[in-house]
Each structure stands twice: as structure tokens, then as C-alpha cells.
Design a protein around this motif. Structure first.
Motif, short mmCIF file in Angstrom:
data_model
loop_
_atom_site.label_atom_id
_atom_site.label_comp_id
_atom_site.label_asym_id
_atom_site.label_seq_id
_atom_site.Cartn_x
_atom_site.Cartn_y
_atom_site.Cartn_z
N GLN A 1 45.01 37.90 31.00
CA GLN A 1 43.68 38.41 31.36
C GLN A 1 43.76 39.20 32.66
O GLN A 1 43.17 40.29 32.78
CB GLN A 1 42.72 37.23 31.50
N ILE A 2 44.49 38.68 33.62
CA ILE A 2 44.65 39.35 34.91
C ILE A 2 45.44 40.64 34.74
O ILE A 2 45.08 41.69 35.31
CB ILE A 2 45.34 38.42 35.92
N MET B 1 43.38 43.44 45.65
CA MET B 1 43.43 42.22 44.86
C MET B 1 42.01 41.72 44.57
O MET B 1 41.75 41.14 43.51
CB MET B 1 44.24 41.15 45.58
N ASP B 2 41.09 41.93 45.47
CA ASP B 2 39.69 41.55 45.23
C ASP B 2 39.12 42.29 44.02
O ASP B 2 38.42 41.70 43.19
CB ASP B 2 38.83 41.86 46.46
N ARG C 1 37.48 38.80 36.24
CA ARG C 1 36.51 37.69 36.26
C ARG C 1 37.22 36.35 36.46
O ARG C 1 36.97 35.38 35.74
CB ARG C 1 35.68 37.69 34.97
N VAL C 2 38.08 36.35 37.46
CA VAL C 2 38.76 35.11 37.85
C VAL C 2 38.60 34.95 39.36
O VAL C 2 38.29 35.90 40.08
CB VAL C 2 40.26 35.14 37.48
N SER C 3 38.82 33.75 39.83
CA SER C 3 38.77 33.50 41.27
C SER C 3 40.02 34.05 41.93
O SER C 3 41.05 34.25 41.29
CB SER C 3 38.67 32.00 41.54
N LYS C 4 39.91 34.30 43.24
CA LYS C 4 41.09 34.78 43.97
C LYS C 4 42.19 33.72 43.97
O LYS C 4 43.38 34.05 43.99
CB LYS C 4 40.70 35.18 45.39
#
Length: 213
Positions: free
Chosen positions: A21-22, A40-41, A48-51
Motif C-alpha cells: 500500500q505504501i 515522507m509526510d 493513508r497510514v500513520s508515520k
């Protein structure tokens, strides 16, 4: 060709849905913004993932960029073992690996990456180095290994298989490729692309000199 593609694919790595996904999100962001402008942000937001999830799998932008390029090469079948083609006629081998190379190198995404890297190379040479090491360098190494293997088995005759492999790839970057990189030529259809590959391989195999008698 499809059955041979399946036969010669490398065994899949362990599945990580979040990583895929990433990578898919990062691919889009890098294509749109280029390496320098991507953060990266932005990738985390696009995926739609957390850092935390992002950095757990890809600790830096450099590693993420390298993974994106490597994934594209793997998806196009450029990561292969030379032994996978044992038993096939030489021309069939060249057609098969030639199509793999052209399908990637002539794709819209690959050309956009090439344009972006070339545009950034002077002010950000590290991006160009990352791209080359993750993509072209590894791809060339695979073809050198294949041609070396064929030379050892007597399928081709040469004392410099690395040179022959590089010339083979250079032949496949002819035709409309330069114009496509400059945005001056539309992307060829599959039929046009494969017709070019056939002609390039036939010339590569026979050369332009008249046959000896």
C-alpha cells in the motif's frame, strides 16, 4: 509468452499488504513531484497510514525510493535467474528478455521517472545515484549474468559477455525511445513495440554485413 513469464518468475517475497500500500502511494507521489519535492509526510497521507507504520517499513525517503524502483523492476520481470531460460533457442531467449526490458523502459511511468531524475541530477545527484543503483545497475547486472551464462554454455560465442549484454540493451533503446523521453512521440502500441523488438534482435543476431560464402 505468458506461460513462460509465469515459469520464469522469481518466487514471491513474503506478503506485506501495508508495505505494498505504501509503495503504491509512494510511486504516485514520486511520479507527480519527483524525488526532491516528495516528503515522507506526503507519502503517509497518500497511503493513508500513520508515520509510525511508514517509518517501520521504510526508515528513510532514500530506502522508500529505492524500494519503489526495485518493485517496478521486479513487477516487470527484470529480476530473473539465467538458468530459467536453459533449453530455449537463443532468439526466443532474447525476445523474451527483450520484451521484459522494453515493456518497462518504454512505459509511461518509467519515462516519467527518467525525465524527473535527469531534471534533478545536477542539483541532486544523490537522487540519480539511488535511481541508478536500484534500477538500471541491477537490471544490467541481471542481463550480464544471463549473457555470461549463455557464453559458458556455448549458446553465444564471445570473450566479453558483459559488453554484448550492454549492447543488446542499447539496441532496445533505439527507435522512438529518445523522442518519447523528450515528449515528442506517442507511446507505441504493443504491436508496434514488439515489431521493433523483433527487428532489433534480428539485426543484433545477424549484423549488417553480407553473409560469407
Amino acid at each position: 509468452m505468458q506461460s513462460l513469464q509465469q515459469k520464469t518468475a522469481l518466487p514471491p517475497a513474503s506478503h506485506d499488504a501495508k508495505a505494498e500500500q505504501i509503495l503504491a502511494a509512494a510511486r504516485e507521489v514520486f511520479l507527480e513531484l519527483g524525488y526532491a519535492a516528495t516528503s515522507m509526510d506526503q507519502v503517509a497521507q497518500q497511503a493513508r497510514v500513520s508515520k509510525t507504520t511508514l517509518y517501520t517499513r521504510f526508515p528513510s525517503k532514500e530506502e522508500l525510493y529505492t524500494a519503489v524502483i526495485s518493485a517496478e523492476c521486479e513487477r516487470s520481470g527484470l529480476q530473473f535467474m539465467p538458468e530459467m531460460f536453459d533449453g530455449l533457442p537463443l532468439r526466443d531467449i532474447l525476445v523474451h528478455v527483450g520484451r521484459r526490458f522494453v515493456d518497462l523502459a518504454w512505459s509511461e511511468a518509467a519515462i516519467r521517472v527518467h525525465q524527473s531524475v535527469a531534471g534533478e541530477a545536477m542539483r541532486m545527484p544523490e537522487a540519480a545515484q539511488l535511481y541508478y543503483r536500484a534500477g538500471p545497475e541491477k537490471g544490467i547486472a541481471n542481463y550480464v549474468a544471463l549473457f555470461t551464462h549463455m557464453a559458458e554454455r556455448g549458446v553465444i560465442v564471445t570473450d566479453d559477455p558483459a559488453f554484448v549484454a550492454r549492447q543488446f540493451l542499447a539496441a532496445l533503446q533505439g527507435g522512438p525511445y529518445c523522442q518519447m523521453v523528450l515528449g515528442l512521440h506517442p507511446h507505441p502500441t504493443d504491436e508496434e513495440r514488439y515489431a521493433f523488438i523483433d527487428k532489433a534482435i534480428d539485426l543484433f543476431l545477424s549484423g549488417a554485413a553480407p553473409a560469407t560464402r
